[in-house]
Write an enzyme that holds these catalytic residues in place. Structure first.
Site, short mmCIF file in Angstrom:
data_model
loop_
_atom_site.label_atom_id
_atom_site.label_comp_id
_atom_site.label_asym_id
_atom_site.label_seq_id
_atom_site.Cartn_x
_atom_site.Cartn_y
_atom_site.Cartn_z
N SER A 84 26.60 18.32 10.11
CA SER A 84 26.05 19.64 10.40
C SER A 84 26.15 20.47 9.14
O SER A 84 27.11 20.34 8.38
CB SER A 84 26.81 20.33 11.53
OG SER A 84 26.20 21.56 11.88
N LYS A 160 26.53 26.85 15.31
CA LYS A 160 27.45 25.95 16.00
C LYS A 160 27.47 26.23 17.51
O LYS A 160 27.54 25.30 18.32
CB LYS A 160 28.86 26.10 15.43
CG LYS A 160 28.99 25.71 13.97
CD LYS A 160 28.54 24.28 13.69
CE LYS A 160 29.46 23.23 14.24
NZ LYS A 160 29.10 21.87 13.80
#
Length: 342
Positions: A84, A160
């Site tokens: 990520s 997130k």
């Protein structure tokens, strides 16, 4: 032993997950954007004392494209979705973070479902738990969610949160028998295995090289990357982890000043450039007037968030190292890698 895919094997957490898997005897795969990074990953594993040999294979896949994911997950028992984006500087376009995080997670989940993977462990973050809320004394835990519309929520924090919510929605509506567990680490420190540093390790690198002239009144949770890799392993196979989130944190939050003092006490001459100056809040507010990138720190000034990792310890038997050990290990590894100016 199982076959396990780790997305983003070049990263800080991803590389340590590979170490943990290979040390446990599993066969491992990892995705990289370009296959020429294989030598870099193998060098990091060698630094950690692991000879992966033919037990590790590489696949080219990108979070922003469907290409390569079906091949990467084919025949896997488990997937650790670690990859990520995490930039130190705030992006101008918030979608530059949110889209890869959300869409990438959904790509990995869809491919895992279609390939018959048993369980995906998603690396989320405390960013999806403890932001956008008023100050409070109650510790944050896995029942909490970040308010993406709250005060001071950055693009990374929002990315997130959105990505993890999208993953749980997918599991609830479209996953078939696929299982999901989520790990929510705080600031991840510990031994760096290569020069591509995580955002947390970059803080220590800047402190050791004298690039942080003073310490704002900012606190953050600390956990060792080796313990986060261990938590992923436990969440991967333990039946109690199915459908659960796990906050990965060691003890209470640390002030940046305490991080500086920990380096000073333990790294000797390597820490001579570490500043132990405390910066008053008004100085940071003044800096933020002329440096827009510093404004992201303003909501965190003077805020010490309490957080609890009791669930992982209770359900999975997880036991993290002391937070100071994680800080010292980061600094020592940076010295060994030659990333601290002599």
């Amino acid at each position: 032993m199982s076959t396990v895919l780790v997305t983003g094997g070049t990263g800080f957490v991803g590389s340590h997950c590979l170490v943990a898997l290979l040390n446990a005897g599993h066969k491992a795969r990892t995705t990289v954007r370009k296959l020429n990074r294989e030598a870099d990953v193998r060098a990091m594993l060698t630094r950690a004392g692991v000879d992966a040999g033919d037990r590790l294979s590489f696949f080219a896949a990108d979070l922003e494209s469907d290409a390569g994911w079906a091949e990467a997950v084919a025949g896997c028992d488990y997937v650790l979705h670690v990859a990520s984006p995490f930039p130190l500087d705030a992006p101008k376009d918030i979608d530059a973070l949110i889209a890869p995080a959300r869409d990438g997670a959904l790509r990995v989940l869809r491919a895992s479902r279609d390939a018959g993977v048993k369980r995906v462990v998603l690396t989320s973050s405390f960013a999806a738990i403890g932001y956008g809320h008023p100050q409070r004394d109650k510790p944050f835990d896995e029942t909490d969610w970040t308010d993406v519309n709250g005060y001071g929520v950055t693009a990374y924090v929002k990315s997130k949160t959105v990505a993890e919510r999208a993953a749980w929605d997918f599991i609830a509506t479209d996953s078939g028998p696929l299982e999901l567990s989520v790990v929510n680490p705080v600031g991840v420190f510990g031994p760096a295995l290569g020069p591509d540093l995580s955002a947390s390790a970059q803080i220590i690198e800047k402190m050791l090289n004298g690039k942080i002239p003073g310490n704002p009144n900012i606190a953050f949770g600390v956990v060792d990357v080796r313990d986060i890799a261990d938590l992923h392993m436990r969440a991967m196979t333990d039946p109690a982890a199915k459908g659960e989130r796990f906050l990965g944190v060691s003890g209470e939050a640390m002030l940046l000043y305490d991080v500086a003092m920990t380096l000073k006490r333990n790294l000797g001459p390597a820490a001579r450039k570490v500043s132990t100056l405390r910066l008053p809040d008004w100085v940071i507010r003044l800096i933020a007037v002329v440096m827009p990138d510093a404004r992201a720190a303003l909501p965190e000034l003077g805020v010490i968030k309490r957080m609890s990792g009791a669930k992982a310890q209770r359900l999975l038997g997880w036991s993290p190292r002391p937070r100071e050990e994680a800080i010292v290990a980061t600094g020592e590894s940076l010295v060994e890698l030659g990333l601290v100016a002599r």
